[in-house]
Design a protein around this motif. Structure first.
Motif, PDB file in Angstrom:
ATOM      1  N   GLU A   1       0.232  59.778  43.765  1.00 30.81           N
ATOM      2  CA  GLU A   1      -0.175  59.834  42.357  1.00 30.81           C
ATOM      3  C   GLU A   1       0.959  60.322  41.472  1.00 30.81           C
ATOM      4  O   GLU A   1       1.158  59.826  40.353  1.00 30.81           O
ATOM      5  CB  GLU A   1      -1.395  60.742  42.211  1.00 30.81           C
ATOM      6  CG  GLU A   1      -2.661  60.170  42.824  1.00 30.81           C
ATOM      7  CD  GLU A   1      -3.817  61.159  42.778  1.00 30.81           C
ATOM      8  OE1 GLU A   1      -3.549  62.337  42.415  1.00 30.81           O
ATOM      9  OE2 GLU A   1      -4.949  60.773  43.087  1.00 30.81           O
ATOM     10  N   ARG A   2       1.708  61.315  41.944  1.00 31.55           N
ATOM     11  CA  ARG A   2       2.835  61.818  41.155  1.00 31.55           C
ATOM     12  C   ARG A   2       3.897  60.737  40.956  1.00 31.55           C
ATOM     13  O   ARG A   2       4.421  60.557  39.848  1.00 31.55           O
ATOM     14  CB  ARG A   2       3.459  63.032  41.846  1.00 31.55           C
ATOM     15  CG  ARG A   2       2.668  64.318  41.692  1.00 31.55           C
ATOM     16  CD  ARG A   2       3.449  65.494  42.259  1.00 31.55           C
ATOM     17  NE  ARG A   2       2.735  66.745  42.096  1.00 31.55           N
ATOM     18  CZ  ARG A   2       2.753  67.469  40.996  1.00 31.55           C
ATOM     19  NH1 ARG A   2       3.445  67.043  39.952  1.00 31.55           N
ATOM     20  NH2 ARG A   2       2.092  68.605  40.923  1.00 31.55           N
ATOM     21  N   ALA A   3       4.212  60.015  42.007  1.00 30.04           N
ATOM     22  CA  ALA A   3       5.226  58.963  41.888  1.00 30.04           C
ATOM     23  C   ALA A   3       4.781  57.882  40.917  1.00 30.04           C
ATOM     24  O   ALA A   3       5.556  57.429  40.063  1.00 30.04           O
ATOM     25  CB  ALA A   3       5.521  58.366  43.264  1.00 30.04           C
ATOM     26  N   HIS A   4       3.531  57.468  41.015  1.00 30.77           N
ATOM     27  CA  HIS A   4       3.025  56.429  40.109  1.00 30.77           C
ATOM     28  C   HIS A   4       2.940  56.918  38.666  1.00 30.77           C
ATOM     29  O   HIS A   4       3.063  56.119  37.732  1.00 30.77           O
ATOM     30  CB  HIS A   4       1.655  55.954  40.582  1.00 30.77           C
ATOM     31  CG  HIS A   4       1.725  55.079  41.799  1.00 30.77           C
ATOM     32  ND1 HIS A   4       0.593  54.573  42.418  1.00 30.77           N
ATOM     33  CD2 HIS A   4       2.775  54.618  42.512  1.00 30.77           C
ATOM     34  CE1 HIS A   4       0.961  53.834  43.456  1.00 30.77           C
ATOM     35  NE2 HIS A   4       2.279  53.850  43.535  1.00 30.77           N
ATOM     36  N   SER A   5       2.695  58.204  38.465  1.00 25.56           N
ATOM     37  CA  SER A   5       2.542  58.723  37.099  1.00 25.56           C
ATOM     38  C   SER A   5       3.821  58.614  36.285  1.00 25.56           C
ATOM     39  O   SER A   5       3.773  58.587  35.059  1.00 25.56           O
ATOM     40  CB  SER A   5       2.080  60.182  37.144  1.00 25.56           C
ATOM     41  OG  SER A   5       3.098  61.015  37.676  1.00 25.56           O
ATOM     42  N   VAL A   6       4.981  58.575  36.956  1.00 17.35           N
ATOM     43  CA  VAL A   6       6.250  58.441  36.225  1.00 17.35           C
ATOM     44  C   VAL A   6       6.826  57.044  36.368  1.00 17.35           C
ATOM     45  O   VAL A   6       7.972  56.801  35.972  1.00 17.35           O
ATOM     46  CB  VAL A   6       7.271  59.500  36.705  1.00 17.35           C
ATOM     47  CG1 VAL A   6       6.795  60.896  36.388  1.00 17.35           C
ATOM     48  CG2 VAL A   6       7.568  59.348  38.199  1.00 17.35           C
TER      49      VAL A   6
END
Length: 417
Positions: A364-369
């Motif tokens: 989720e963190r990778a996709h958020s940026v």
């Protein structure tokens, strides 16, 4: 005044229809008295009943506009065939029926019934007095008078449709705002839960490993044990600080990003992260390829949290107690890989009761940026986490779809180890 009358008529439709029927009856009675030199209405009382029936039919104009038009048009045709002049007063019931037909039905129905009514009335009027001085009045005049309620009824229908569309858009906008507010609350809850998991889970895992190592070396290596216990104090202190910073966000009334309680962690804190893992018995090797580039705060935090979670998993599960972190700056992307050569239980990740959210949080963190992440078992043994992050965050729709180099062949998301 007109708006007040319209609102009253909408609230008291039956009373308004009765008043309209009475008024139309009076109008038609006066209209029957109008004549020209060519018009010769009969000297009889029975046509008055036709006028009454025509006016009374208007009471059903809201529920049965087609039937009402048929009755009023038939009555008007009979009267004009008898020689009555088709004046606006005599045609008032037909005009009222045409108005409601245009207001309550579609344009095609209105055109069909309206043109048929005009043709019948003009034909019967000409049959009574075909070539008199009132020829224009009986033909063009009749058509113009009947076109007036059609246009007014059409305008009323369009206005009502416009108001309904405006109301529907307002309801949709209100519902959308509520859904967006709920979505923002859910996203904020997910963000806080992710921060708590990444910060506290890492520190607790390292503290658990440090405590176990200290207990194992307490009798044989007291000096080394004291050093590990000192590191354990630092680990728990860092956990408390991050917990206070995250929970403190919930107590702020202003935007939490405007006045953070402590600096946001980033890759500049990677040496301290590695030192904490090494004190817990995990040997960490960090290598950097390419020229280091400045990252936006969001990407910097994401990179740090991904490495932190990957090292936490390695601390708990790597059988060789070693992990390698590689940072590669390539173009406008930062490529991160965290690998270890062995896991417990013969190369399989140990089961976690109830599952976990470590890998899900990293993804989720990778996709958020606007980045991507893959994690899974390596063919040659061990586990690998590979992430691709842009230097500047972008929406997931603009994120690159290519997998990170050297990414494991496993699925994009697995159960948290």
């Amino acid at each position: 005044m007109i708006n007040l009358l319209e609102r009253y008529a909408e609230r008291h439709a039956r009373a308004a229809d009765v008043v309209t029927a009475v008024a139309l009856c009076v109008c038609t009675l006066f209209g029957a008295q109008i004549s020209t030199s060519e018009s010769s209405p009969p000297n009889a009382l029975w046509p008055a009943w036709i006028l009454v029936v025509s006016s009374a039919a208007v009471l059903a104009c809201r529920s049965r506009p087609r039937a009402t038009l048929a009755v009023t048009a038939t009555a008007a045709a009979v009267l004009t065939a008898l020689g009555y002049l088709p004046s606006p007063l005599l045609l008032a019931p037909v005009m009222t029926a045409l108005y409601w037909l245009a207001a309550l039905t579609d344009s095609r129905t209105t055109a069909l019934y309206g043109s048929a009514t005009m043709a019948v009335l003009v034909a019967t009027s000409l049959a009574a007095a075909p070539l008199g001085d009132d020829f224009i009045l009986r033909t063009v005049g009749t058509v113009l008078w009947l076109l007036l309620p059609v246009s007014l009824g059409g305008s009323s229908r369009f206005r009502r449709a416009y108001l309904e569309s405006v109301k529907a858009r307002a309801v949709h906008a209100e519902r959308t705002r509520e859904e967006e507010a709920r979505l923002r609350v859910t996203e904020e809850r997910m963000r806080i839960a992710r921060e708590l998991h990444d910060a506290i889970a890492h520190h607790m895992a390292v503290a658990h490993a440090q405590a176990g190592t200290a207990a194992h070396l307490a009798d044989t290596h007291p000096e080394q044990t004291r050093g590990i216990l000192t590191d354990l104090v630092g680990t728990t202190s860092s956990a408390l600080l991050e917990l206070r910073a995250t929970v403190g966000v919930l107590r702020q009334t202003a935007d939490p990003d405007t006045d953070p309680l402590e600096p946001t962690p980033g890759l500049d804190r990677l040496p301290a992260l590695v030192a904490g893992c090494e004190s817990a018995g995990l040997s960490v090797t960090v290598s950097t390829e390419g020229e280091a580039q400045p990252l936006s705060p969001g990407v910097d935090l994401t990179a740090y949290r991904i490495i932190q979670e990957a090292l936490t998993n390695a601390t708990k599960h790597a059988s060789d107690h070693a992990a390698r972190v590689r940072l590669r700056y390539e173009g406008a992307r930062l490529l991160i890989t965290v690998t270890n050569d062995g896991t417990a239980n013969g190369g399989a990740a140990p089961p976690v009761p109830g599952g976990g959210y470590g890998l899900m949080g990293m993804l989720e963190r990778a996709h958020s940026v606007g980045g991507d992440l893959r994690a899974g078992l390596r063919p040659e043994g061990g586990f690998e986490v590979a992430a691709t992050l842009p230097f500047q965050p972008r929406t997931p729709a603009k994120a690159p779809t290519d997998p990170p180099p050297d990414a494991p062949a496993g699925p994009r998301h697995e159960e948290t180890r």
